[in-house]
Design a protein around this motif. Sequence first.
Motif, PDB file in Angstrom:
ATOM      1  N   GLU A 144      -3.891  -9.116  -4.633  1.00  0.00           N
ATOM      2  CA  GLU A 144      -5.022  -8.739  -5.463  1.00  0.00           C
ATOM      3  C   GLU A 144      -6.141  -9.450  -4.453  1.00  0.00           C
TER       4      GLU A 144
ATOM      5  N   ILE B 276      -5.883  -2.460  -9.771  1.00  0.00           N
ATOM      6  CA  ILE B 276      -5.910  -4.060  -9.433  1.00  0.00           C
ATOM      7  C   ILE B 276      -7.307  -4.754  -9.282  1.00  0.00           C
TER       8      ILE B 276
ATOM      9  N   SER C 247      -8.060  -8.070 -11.573  1.00  0.00           N
ATOM     10  CA  SER C 247      -8.308  -9.192 -10.789  1.00  0.00           C
ATOM     11  C   SER C 247      -9.541  -9.680 -11.099  1.00  0.00           C
TER      12      SER C 247
END
Length: 118
Positions: free
Chosen positions: A59, A94, A98
Motif C-alpha cells: 500500500e 488499493i 489506503s
Amino acid sequence: YAVEAFHKKASSLDIPVDEDNRSLAELIQGNDDVEEAVVENMLRYDLDAALKAHLLPRERAILRVRFGLEDGSAHTLSQTAKLMNLSTERVRQIVTKSLSKLRRPEVKNALQEYLLDD
C-alpha cells in the motif's frame, strides 16, 4: 557546523564561520525558504511515519508512486499499475483503501498541522 563554529569563535555576524569564509550573516541572508524547507522535511518524516504505522508495504509503495511521494512525479492509475505489475482496477482499490486508512482520526490528527488554513 557553521552555527557551532560561530558559537565557539565569533562575536559578530560578520566573522567567517565556515571553510568558504562565509559569515553567519551571509548564511542566514537569502534563506527565506529555510522555514519552508524545515517544515517540508518534517512533513516528509511525519508522513513516512504515518504510512509505515498504518499501511502495508505494498500500500505504501503504491501511494508513493501514485502521488509522487518519492520523486515528486505523480503517476496516473494506469502508469502506477504498469510500474507495480497490477491491474488499474486493483491499484484503484488499493489507493482507495489506503487513503481510507489514512483518514482515520489518529492519523489525520497527527498530520493536521500541515494542512493550510485558507
